[in-house]
Write a protein that holds these residues in place. Structure first.
Motif, mmCIF file in Angstrom:
data_model
loop_
_atom_site.group_PDB
_atom_site.id
_atom_site.type_symbol
_atom_site.label_atom_id
_atom_site.label_comp_id
_atom_site.label_asym_id
_atom_site.label_seq_id
_atom_site.Cartn_x
_atom_site.Cartn_y
_atom_site.Cartn_z
ATOM 1 N N ARG A 116 0.777 -1.086 0.041
ATOM 2 C CA ARG A 116 -0.019 0.181 0.013
ATOM 3 C C ARG A 116 0.744 1.279 0.183
ATOM 4 N N ALA A 117 2.151 1.132 0.163
ATOM 5 C CA ALA A 117 2.975 2.348 0.393
ATOM 6 C C ALA A 117 2.705 3.333 -0.796
ATOM 7 N N HIS A 118 2.716 4.739 -0.472
ATOM 8 C CA HIS A 118 2.402 5.510 -1.368
ATOM 9 C C HIS A 118 3.194 5.918 -2.699
ATOM 10 N N SER A 119 4.316 5.160 -2.825
ATOM 11 C CA SER A 119 4.933 5.082 -4.196
ATOM 12 C C SER A 119 3.934 4.391 -5.242
ATOM 13 N N ILE A 120 3.062 3.817 -4.787
ATOM 14 C CA ILE A 120 1.939 2.999 -5.442
ATOM 15 C C ILE A 120 1.118 4.211 -6.581
ATOM 16 N N ALA A 121 1.083 5.365 -5.878
ATOM 17 C CA ALA A 121 0.320 6.078 -6.438
ATOM 18 C C ALA A 121 1.050 7.105 -7.590
ATOM 19 N N ALA A 122 2.102 6.840 -7.682
ATOM 20 C CA ALA A 122 3.005 7.606 -8.928
ATOM 21 C C ALA A 122 2.366 7.201 -10.096
ATOM 22 N N GLN A 123 2.009 8.103 -10.923
ATOM 23 C CA GLN A 123 1.234 7.761 -12.304
ATOM 24 C C GLN A 123 2.052 7.857 -13.415
ATOM 25 N N GLY A 124 2.879 8.851 -13.777
ATOM 26 C CA GLY A 124 3.514 8.915 -15.199
ATOM 27 C C GLY A 124 4.532 8.084 -15.645
ATOM 28 N N GLY A 125 5.568 7.840 -14.890
ATOM 29 C CA GLY A 125 6.509 6.995 -15.381
ATOM 30 C C GLY A 125 7.892 7.190 -14.590
ATOM 31 N N ILE A 126 8.873 6.481 -15.269
ATOM 32 C CA ILE A 126 10.057 6.352 -14.436
ATOM 33 C C ILE A 126 11.050 6.359 -15.553
ATOM 34 N N ASN A 127 12.284 7.515 -15.326
ATOM 35 C CA ASN A 127 13.119 7.903 -16.252
ATOM 36 C C ASN A 127 14.459 6.931 -16.212
ATOM 37 N N ALA A 128 14.824 6.581 -17.450
ATOM 38 C CA ALA A 128 16.128 5.908 -17.451
ATOM 39 C C ALA A 128 16.753 6.301 -18.814
ATOM 40 N N ALA A 129 18.066 6.466 -18.563
ATOM 41 C CA ALA A 129 18.837 6.908 -19.883
ATOM 42 C C ALA A 129 19.307 5.493 -20.613
ATOM 43 N N LYS A 130 18.263 5.184 -21.254
ATOM 44 C CA LYS A 130 18.302 3.828 -22.168
ATOM 45 C C LYS A 130 18.482 4.462 -23.713
ATOM 46 N N ASN A 131 18.199 5.511 -23.945
ATOM 47 C CA ASN A 131 18.173 6.053 -25.490
ATOM 48 C C ASN A 131 17.739 5.055 -26.275
ATOM 49 N N TYR A 132 16.668 4.444 -25.995
ATOM 50 C CA TYR A 132 15.907 3.424 -26.936
ATOM 51 C C TYR A 132 15.315 4.119 -28.167
ATOM 52 N N GLN A 133 15.312 5.320 -27.770
ATOM 53 C CA GLN A 133 14.402 6.234 -28.860
ATOM 54 C C GLN A 133 15.195 6.771 -29.645
ATOM 55 N N ASN A 134 16.715 6.692 -29.495
ATOM 56 C CA ASN A 134 17.850 7.316 -30.415
ATOM 57 C C ASN A 134 17.476 8.944 -30.527
ATOM 58 N N ASP A 135 17.163 9.484 -29.441
ATOM 59 C CA ASP A 135 17.153 10.858 -29.564
ATOM 60 C C ASP A 135 17.931 11.641 -28.787
ATOM 61 N N GLY A 136 19.273 11.059 -28.677
ATOM 62 C CA GLY A 136 20.426 11.751 -28.167
ATOM 63 C C GLY A 136 20.415 11.713 -26.818
ATOM 64 N N ASP A 137 19.794 10.696 -25.977
ATOM 65 C CA ASP A 137 19.680 10.638 -24.481
ATOM 66 C C ASP A 137 21.155 10.116 -24.188
ATOM 67 N N SER A 138 21.717 10.012 -22.951
ATOM 68 C CA SER A 138 22.755 9.340 -22.529
ATOM 69 C C SER A 138 22.670 9.680 -20.946
ATOM 70 N N VAL A 155 14.238 14.971 -24.493
ATOM 71 C CA VAL A 155 14.268 13.538 -25.050
ATOM 72 C C VAL A 155 13.106 12.797 -24.395
ATOM 73 N N GLN A 156 12.957 11.524 -25.053
ATOM 74 C CA GLN A 156 11.709 10.573 -24.572
ATOM 75 C C GLN A 156 12.552 9.339 -24.019
ATOM 76 N N ARG A 157 12.689 9.687 -22.492
ATOM 77 C CA ARG A 157 13.379 8.707 -21.598
ATOM 78 C C ARG A 157 12.460 8.086 -20.596
ATOM 79 N N THR A 158 11.230 8.242 -20.628
ATOM 80 C CA THR A 158 10.132 8.132 -19.725
ATOM 81 C C THR A 158 9.443 6.632 -19.974
ATOM 82 N N PHE A 159 9.864 5.589 -19.162
ATOM 83 C CA PHE A 159 9.189 4.160 -19.277
ATOM 84 C C PHE A 159 7.895 4.407 -18.400
ATOM 85 N N TYR A 160 6.797 3.686 -18.698
ATOM 86 C CA TYR A 160 5.403 3.959 -18.222
ATOM 87 C C TYR A 160 4.654 2.529 -18.246
ATOM 88 N N ALA A 161 3.580 2.472 -17.459
ATOM 89 C CA ALA A 161 2.732 1.614 -17.603
ATOM 90 C C ALA A 161 1.361 2.105 -17.336
#
Lengths: 669, 253, 263
Positions: free
Chosen positions: A70-92, A152-158
């Motif tokens: 039940r901890a309140h982390s559960i309520a975060a909605q939008g996403g989590i950042n990670a420097a994966k650069n899967y979108q190839n838009d210059g992230d690092s 850049v687009q670096r936010t992973f989400y569900a």
């Protein structure tokens, strides 16, 4: 007191690796002899407990809710950042590091933030391996979206439930360890004091919330991962139970408390509806990807809207003021949270607010442009190159529903308005607290053996946190930092043996907790805990809120001190100590909020500059932008507890050195 | 927005001092409840009134108040989470009720969810089911394969997410005439069964979770479908069927 | 539960097909069918399977109901289940118990008579001979008829043994075999001046109960077996509904036809 941040030497990109290579280890056969306490089971706490349990330590995990899930982390909605650069838009890694430092308005520690960016990619790998169902594209690859303060687009989400999915992932890892007997879980237990023996953190006093029993738990190290303190404002997007108590008890036992005035006011929350309101609901920042924020250009239109005589959909395009796009053309609606919030406040203060509540505070978040754009794209993708207006609208709404369906449904449930047809009404609300317990690079507080992780510490976000970075930090701390640094500390504890709970230190701590409980229950007051909490919240919101000034802060300090005295005299707490007693729980928490609120105002008062979430009206430029003072305030404030009178707290400073990023004005134009 | 108004209501609430005590329904009158309030804000208002009268407030579970933590419960007027569908109690609003209404509020009723106090029940049975197998046995080193190394069909990822959206509130058990936890367990089993990462230990998982579920004293599923209707997250019955399938497969292995 | 349930659905379909001969066919065809059903070895195996299924289905049902009742020791003061589930789905145990009672009565009425009743009549035909109506037993051996009048039968040196077998008393040789007249029993049962109407109503009610039981049971069995799929489930549900209505309706039509329409 000398603050040693223990930042390792060397180039920024090698600090963490080098540091890890030189940390001390505990051999597997020694780990079962060592106890670790983890308070809080959000992303940071659950991941830390699971990881330490896996390593073989005896872990005891505590949460006040009925389940760690039940901890309140559960309520975060939008996403989590990670420097994966899967979108190839210059992230690092560097770009994420840079964005986070800049987003934090140059008030965070470089080394910590770089480490965060480094491990960010591992978090995604780890979570996918754990079965976290992130959103995917048709090719089966992970999808990304963009968030405020980045290009850049670096936010992973569900969908709009990323926090839920990540927390359930950490909870599953924790559950696995509980099932294996390596973590002992204490649900419905609240930590009410830290026990120090010979200067080291050696245990806690926890109250079993069902039976009311005070329990002594000893350990070789204590990890506090109890979240943020936004509920000091009474109304916030935090859960009702979110509190500062665990962190504050640590502070009272000697840990320094840093940057308490750095509070994030989230721009997109549902406006206040009335006096009985208990909390505010966030509408994910991801909505700013698709929505445009506006208020009427003319005051008479705003008045007509508030009076219910004019509908927002009736207002012509040229009569709307898209104030974020106007002021910040480069980032537009995706400026960082503090900037967006202040801009909304500025418009409402000028009389352009559209919500018909006491303060007229509200602006529109409009999806009609996006409906048209996406509808046209969808029609095109289906091979329909000449779609009718109706087809476009229909397809556009469908697109929105897929992307944000749950958020739109939630909005409609709360407000009874359909956001597909009429723009959402939103207004900033307290959301996240960047400040927290001071920790060094190892996430250890100024009390040896007491580590602090996640939102409860101050370390990574400076004066403002970027969207989708809280989840990142919580999991980074718990999965990838604490297992190394806590082990390093515990390496010296292998000969200590079991720590007795019969020592005078435990007895003293338990007695002081019992005394404060009895004081509340024996108090012959007449007003409820909420009564005081609401009054504290009003002082905080009006004087230590989105915009602060010297006069208001000085008033707030005095008012809170007076309120605190009144609280102890006048509060009425029903029931007894030996049962489930929610009012008693609240009273104990509000007592700590009183202290903290005053300290926040003091911290805001000493910081004669504007930076990130801390906006001092005296320090702004001609366009109303923040004016930072790097010469005098490039430091972390760290307060030392000096007793009941909070005004006596002593300020220490940890100087911030920027060796790898050139400190500059924060510009989103 | 339909303009908020104030209504007067009668509440019939289950009061029970503690797990061992015998409980009973008590009646309370509450005036001037704003229809813009949430149901829990209405209970806050009642508690404020009780505290001012120096009576003991009603204990109820709640936390996030935005429909995601799963802590709130309450059987309202004969339905889990009240009359609205797809809604937790904390997101139920008083505009769904009328002036003069009598509202029954009871705790979840299940042998596996004993009452702790008033409207608070103990749902740790769900935790124990999760501990029996609701995970992928992977250590948290971060040294796994790259997140994109195994493509997952969007359709499967979406179904897994829908199953994983379960908030563990227990409404399925509360509403099921058999007190069955199959929707909860089915959702968890399904989430992992649908993802390549979870398939590896699918056999053991479903056997262990079902065994624990039975040990906790939940009833059996007779497919009335009530759980799906009352689930605040709309978890589909397909998940129960998938678990049945997984269980059959595992049992035959 | 699901497997036995589905098997019993198959049984219902077969049983219905046979029984419909009561409406669409004559007595001898029906009695022939009845004989086949009581003697054919394959049918025997199936019928034992059916008995076992019914037994298992019932016992399992009772056990489930008992366990499920235990899962909620304290009920709700106010409950509103009609908002989330169908009447049938919530009352399968009650419906099933009623059906079990019906099956027992039904078996006493017909099955037991067919199998054990010493006084079970044999099928006869009436032939007009020289202005006189004569009754003859019908035998499985075509073309052979024996007079139904016991005196005449005795004069021919014949007697009936084992309920249906015609024996030559002197040489102790089986001469032929008659048909148990289940058709007659059935018609008499529903046309009985005293109880015929009650029996008809009772049977119709029983079929209504069966319909509700099937309404939930049919599709539920597929769910329990793990067969739920967005593509096929609507088909299964549709077929299940049709089955649940059509089968009991046709069953119920039989007593109604006999009582009200059969001359």
């Amino acid at each position: 007191m000398k603050l040693d941040s223990k930042i390792p030497e060397g180039p920024i990109a090698e600090k963490w690796t080098n540091h890890k290579n030189h940390l001390k280890l505990v051999a597997p056969n020694n780990r079962p002899k060592i106890d670790v306490i983890v308070v809080g089971t959000g992303l940071a706490g659950a991941s830390a407990a699971a990881s330490l349990g896996e390593m073989g330590y005896n872990v005891k995990a505590f949460c006040f809710q009925d389940s760690p899930r039940r901890a309140h982390s559960i309520a975060a909605q939008g996403g989590i950042n990670a420097a994966k650069n899967y979108q190839n838009d210059g992230d690092s890694t560097y770009r994420l590091f840079y964005d986070t430092i800049k987003g934090g308005d140059y008030r965070a520690r470089e080394a910590n933030v770089h480490r965060l960016a480094e491990v960010s990619a591992n978090i995604i790998d780890q979570c996918v391996a754990q079965g976290v169902p992130f959103a995917r594209e048709y090719g089966g690859m992970l999808d990304n979206r963009s968030f405020g303060g980045t290009q850049v687009q670096r936010t992973f989400y569900a969908a709009g439930q990323t926090g839920q999915q990540l927390l359930l992932g950490a909870y599953s890892a924790l559950s696995r360890q509980v099932g294996l007997g390596r973590v002992q879980m204490f649900n419905r237990h609240e930590m009410l004091d830290l026990v120090k023996v010979d200067g080291k953190a050696r245990g806690i006093i926890a109250r079993n919330l069902i039976t009311g029993e005070l329990e002594r738990h000893s350990a070789h190290a204590v990890i506090i991962a109890s979240g943020g303190y936004g509920n000091v404002y009474f109304l916030s997007t935090n859960a009702m139970g979110s509190n500062v108590t665990a962190a504050w008890k640590v502070h009272k036992r000697g840990a320094l408390f840093s940057n308490p005035c750095f509070v994030q006011i989230h721009p997109t929350c549902i406006p206040v509806h009335g006096v009985n309101q208990s909390k505010l609901t966030l509408m994910s920042e991801s909505l700013r990807n698709s929505g445009r924020i506006w208020v009427p250009k003319k005051k008479e239109d705003a008045e007509a809207i508030r009076a219910g005589k004019l509908k927002p959909t009736q207002l012509k395009e040229e009569d709307r003021d898209y104030f974020l796009e106007r002021r910040y053309p480069a980032f537009g609606n995706l400026v960082p949270r503090d900037v967006a919030s202040r801009a909304a406040k500025e418009r409402c203060d000028e009389g352009f607010g559209i919500e018909a509540n006491d303060t007229n505070e509200g602006v529109y978040l409009d999806f009609s442009t996006e409906i048209q754009n996406k509808g046209r794209q969808a029609a095109y993708a289906q091979g329909n190159h000449n779609p009718s207006a109706e087809e476009v609208t229909k397809l556009g709404k469908k697109w929105l529903e897929e992307k944000y369906g749950n958020l739109f449904a939630m909005y409609e449930k709360i407000t009874d308005e359909n956001p597909y047809e009429t723009p959402m009404k939103i207004y900033p609300a307290v959301h996240y607290t960047m400040g927290g317990v001071w920790v060094d690079y190892n996430l250890q507080s100024s009390i040896p053996g007491c580590f602090v992780a996640g939102e409860a510490n101050f370390s990574d976000h400076g004066a403002n946190r970027l969207g989708a970075s809280a989840l990142m930090q919580g999991l980074a701390d718990g999965y990838f930092v604490l297992p190394y640094t806590v082990s390093n500390y515990l390496a010296d504890e292998i000969r200590t043996g079991k720590i007795s709970t019969d020592s005078p230190e435990f007895a003293e701590a338990e007695d002081s907790v019992r005394a404060s409980i009895n004081k509340f229950l024996g108090n012959n007051g007449s007003k409820s805990v909420d009564h005081f909490h609401k009054r504290l919240g009003l002082i905080m919101w009006n004087k230590v809120g989105m915009a602060r000034n010297e006069k208001g802060l000085k008033e707030a300090i005095a008012e809170i001190a007076a309120l605190k005295d009144e609280f102890y005299k006048e509060v009425y707490v029903p029931g007894s100590a030996d049962e489930l007693n929610p009012e008693l729980e609240k009273a104990l928490r509000v007592a700590d909020f009183m202290d903290l609120g005053q300290l926040m105002a003091m911290d805001a008062l000493q910081r004669n500059e504007s930076c990130g979430g801390h906006f001092r009206e005296e320090y702004q430029d001609a366009e109303g932008e923040t004016l930072r003072d790097d010469d005098n305030f490039a430091f972390v404030s760290a307060w030392e507890y000096m007793g009941y009178d909070i005004s006596k707290e002593m300020l220490h400073k940890e100087e911030l050195k920027y060796e790898f990023i050139k400190i500059a004005a924060r510009n989103y134009k | 927005m339909s303009a908020a108004k104030n209504i007067n209501i009668t509440l019939k609430i289950w009061r029970q001092k503690n797990a061992k005590a015998k409980g009973q329904i008590e009646t309370y009158k509450l005036d001037n409840v704003s229809t813009a309030s949430s149901f829990l804000e209405m209970l806050d208002q009642l508690n404020e009134q009780l505290i001012n009268e120096k009576k003991e407030p009603v204990a109820f579970d709640h936390d996030c108040r935005e429909g995601i933590c799963g802590m709130c419960s309450l059987y309202i007027n004969g339905r889990a989470h009240g009359p609205d569908t797809g809604t937790t109690t904390c997101q139920l609003h008083m505009r769904k009720f009328n002036d003069g209404d009598t509202i029954y509020i009871e705790p979840w009723r299940s042998k596996a969810f004993p009452v702790v106090k008033d409207l608070v029940v103990d749902r740790s049975a769900f935790d124990r089911i999760q501990q029996a197998g609701g995970f992928v046995s992977v250590n948290t080193s971060g040294r796994t394969i790259d997140a994109n190394a195994i493509p997952v069909p969007k359709h499967d990822a979406d179904r897994a997410f829908e199953a994983a959206a379960c908030i563990g509130c227990g409404a399925c058990v509360a509403t099921c005439k058999n007190g069955s936890a199959m929707l909860f367990v089915g959702a968890k089993v399904s989430q992992y069964a649908l993802l390549p990462q979870g398939k590896v230990e699918a056999t053991q998982r479903v056997l262990n979770m079902v065994r624990q579920m039975d040990e906790e004293g939940f009833g059996n599923c007779t497919n009335t479908g009530a759980c799906e209707v009352e689930c605040p997250k709309g978890i589909s019955l397909e998940n129960i069927a998938r678990m049945n399938r997984e269980y059959l497969k595992a049992s035959l292995k | 539960m699901a497997l036995t349930g589905l098997f019993l659905c198959l049984f219902l379909a077969g049983h219905l097909a046979g029984n419909l001969q009561l409406i669409f066919s004559d007595a001898s065809a029906f009695n022939k069918y009845a004989l086949f059903m009581t003697t054919n070895p394959a049918v025997k195996i199936l019928s034992y399977l059916t008995y076992i299924s019914i037994l298992f289905h019932a016992v399992d049902g009772f056990m489930l109901t008992y366990q499920n009742a235990k899962a909620r020791p304290i009920g709700y003061a106010k409950n509103n289940p009609s908002k989330n589930s169908s009447f049938s789905s919530r009352n399968m145990a009650v419906l099933g118990t009623l059906i079990l009672v019906f099956i027992v009565t039904h078996m006493v009425n017909f099955w037991a008579k067919m199998h054990f009743d010493e006084k079970m009549p044999l099928q006869t035909i009436t032939v007009e001979q020289m202005g006189q109506k004569m009754e003859y037993y019908v035998t499985t051996d075509h073309g052979k008829y024996y007079p139904a009048d016991p005196a005449q039968l005795g004069q021919m040196g014949l007697e009936i043994r084992n309920k249906t077998e015609f024996y030559n008393k002197e040489v102790n040789v089986k001469m032929g075999e008659g048909y148990k007249d289940l058709h007659k029993i059935t018609v008499a049962f529903f046309k009985d001046p005293k109880f015929g109407l009650i029996a008809t109503i009772a049977y119709v009610v029983a079929m209504l109960v069966l319909a509700f039981h099937l309404l939930h049971g049919f599709q539920s069995a597929f769910q329990s077996l793990g067969l739920n799929n967005p593509k096929y489930t609507p088909l299964i549900k549709g077929f299940g509904k049709a089955f649940a209505i059509v089968v009991p309706l046709l069953f119920a039509a039989i007593p109604v036809y006999i009582h009200f329409f059969l001359k």
